[in-house]
Motif scaffolding. Sequence first.
Motif, short mmCIF file in Angstrom:
data_model
loop_
_atom_site.label_atom_id
_atom_site.label_comp_id
_atom_site.label_asym_id
_atom_site.label_seq_id
_atom_site.Cartn_x
_atom_site.Cartn_y
_atom_site.Cartn_z
N ARG A 1 23.49 -1.83 -0.12
CA ARG A 1 24.92 -1.36 0.31
C ARG A 1 25.44 -1.43 -0.99
NH1 ARG A 1 28.24 -4.91 4.03
NH2 ARG A 1 29.75 -3.97 2.72
N ILE A 2 24.65 -2.45 -2.19
CA ILE A 2 25.16 -2.35 -3.85
C ILE A 2 24.15 -1.45 -4.40
CG2 ILE A 2 25.14 -3.63 -6.31
CD1 ILE A 2 26.06 -5.92 -3.86
N ALA A 3 23.22 -0.99 -4.20
CA ALA A 3 22.11 -0.14 -4.88
C ALA A 3 21.65 0.82 -4.19
CB ALA A 3 22.15 -1.00 -6.11
N PRO A 4 21.60 1.72 -2.93
CA PRO A 4 20.87 2.08 -2.10
C PRO A 4 19.13 2.48 -3.37
CG PRO A 4 22.70 3.21 -1.29
CD PRO A 4 22.87 2.17 -3.46
N ALA A 5 19.04 2.75 -4.39
CA ALA A 5 18.00 2.89 -5.18
C ALA A 5 17.02 2.07 -4.98
CB ALA A 5 18.93 4.48 -6.45
N LYS A 6 17.99 0.76 -5.62
CA LYS A 6 16.78 -0.51 -6.10
C LYS A 6 15.80 -1.18 -4.75
CE LYS A 6 17.95 -0.47 -10.32
NZ LYS A 6 17.07 -1.31 -11.40
N PHE A 7 16.41 -0.24 -3.21
CA PHE A 7 16.32 -1.25 -2.08
C PHE A 7 14.76 -1.73 -2.34
CE2 PHE A 7 14.34 -0.80 2.03
CZ PHE A 7 15.11 -1.63 2.79
N TYR A 8 14.02 -0.45 -2.48
CA TYR A 8 12.30 -0.06 -2.14
C TYR A 8 11.81 -1.20 -3.61
CZ TYR A 8 11.64 2.73 1.72
OH TYR A 8 12.00 3.33 2.15
N ASP A 9 12.31 -1.08 -5.20
CA ASP A 9 11.77 -2.19 -5.94
C ASP A 9 12.05 -3.38 -5.44
OD1 ASP A 9 11.52 0.04 -7.84
OD2 ASP A 9 13.47 0.19 -8.89
N PHE A 10 13.67 -3.32 -5.07
CA PHE A 10 13.77 -4.93 -4.65
C PHE A 10 12.63 -5.84 -3.82
CE2 PHE A 10 15.74 -7.91 -1.22
CZ PHE A 10 15.80 -9.10 -2.56
N SER A 11 12.69 -5.12 -2.50
CA SER A 11 11.82 -4.74 -1.80
C SER A 11 10.11 -5.27 -2.18
CB SER A 11 10.86 -3.92 -0.42
OG SER A 11 12.53 -3.43 -0.10
N THR B 1 0.66 -1.08 0.42
CA THR B 1 0.36 0.04 0.14
C THR B 1 1.19 1.23 0.34
OG1 THR B 1 -1.99 -1.16 1.22
CG2 THR B 1 -1.85 1.27 0.79
N LEU B 2 2.13 1.27 0.69
CA LEU B 2 2.98 2.57 0.83
C LEU B 2 3.10 2.45 -0.56
CD1 LEU B 2 4.08 2.02 4.10
CD2 LEU B 2 2.87 4.22 4.08
N HIS B 3 3.81 1.25 -0.76
CA HIS B 3 4.68 1.79 -2.54
C HIS B 3 4.01 2.29 -4.00
CE1 HIS B 3 8.13 0.83 -5.10
NE2 HIS B 3 7.78 -0.04 -5.35
N LEU C 1 6.21 3.83 14.07
CA LEU C 1 6.98 5.34 14.52
C LEU C 1 6.89 6.63 13.90
CD1 LEU C 1 10.48 3.67 15.69
CD2 LEU C 1 8.25 3.23 16.68
N PHE C 2 6.17 7.65 14.28
CA PHE C 2 6.01 8.65 13.78
C PHE C 2 5.94 9.81 15.59
CE2 PHE C 2 2.92 13.10 14.00
CZ PHE C 2 3.31 12.87 12.32
N ASN C 3 7.44 10.63 14.38
CA ASN C 3 8.17 11.11 15.07
C ASN C 3 8.93 10.22 16.72
OD1 ASN C 3 7.41 13.53 13.95
ND2 ASN C 3 6.17 14.29 15.25
N GLN D 1 8.84 12.25 6.37
CA GLN D 1 9.29 10.76 5.04
C GLN D 1 9.66 9.73 6.10
OE1 GLN D 1 13.62 11.18 6.56
NE2 GLN D 1 15.03 10.70 5.21
N PHE D 2 9.24 8.70 5.39
CA PHE D 2 8.89 7.25 5.48
C PHE D 2 10.28 6.46 5.30
CE2 PHE D 2 4.53 8.34 3.98
CZ PHE D 2 4.00 7.19 5.00
N ILE D 3 10.86 5.95 6.71
CA ILE D 3 12.09 5.75 6.48
C ILE D 3 11.34 3.84 6.70
CG2 ILE D 3 14.32 4.86 7.78
CD1 ILE D 3 13.89 8.08 8.26
#
Length: 171
Positions: free
Chosen positions: A48-58, A4-6, A144-146, A22-24
């Motif tokens: 570690r290898i490609a941080p920009a791909k983390f959400y796609d991989f997840s 849902t978030l993604h 977590l919020f704040n 910001q979502f972490i």
Amino acid sequence: MFKTLHTSVFGVVEKKYAGKVQFILRQQIQPWHPSSTLVHEAATAVLRIAPAKFYDFSHTLFKHQNEYFDVNAANEGRNTTYKRLAELASSVDLDEGKIYSMLEISDKPGPDGSLNIGNEVTNDVKLMVKANRRTGVHVTPTVLFNGIEEGSISSSFTAEQWDEWLQKNIV
């Protein structure tokens, strides 16, 4: 919740709340599911290898999560599961060999004779576990919020419920 978030919420946040929220995604290993550690190690290798791909991989990993549940991973060795995870990472244009090389557990003792040598992401996993313990996160999902646990948000929250919650809580 991740789906849902993604697929729905992140876009709304970028349009309506840019610079305000910001979502972490913090990984939370569930030790009662032994393969959970392996899955999170793979996600850490991607970070570690490609941080920009983390959400796609997840996103891909969540689509294939059943393949890594206890029953489906019970009779295979750890490195075999790592090989499957590295192959899955290649489906989002990551180098399968690099991912696997970060995950593989050697069958040889370390230079000092140690037998619990881990892999290239072991220290990262230790830090994730430590951070989650310090914030009181023990299960997933936890929002977590704040920096404070927000118990009103559940894993079944719809995009509309997220939007409503954000409207009430983001100033």
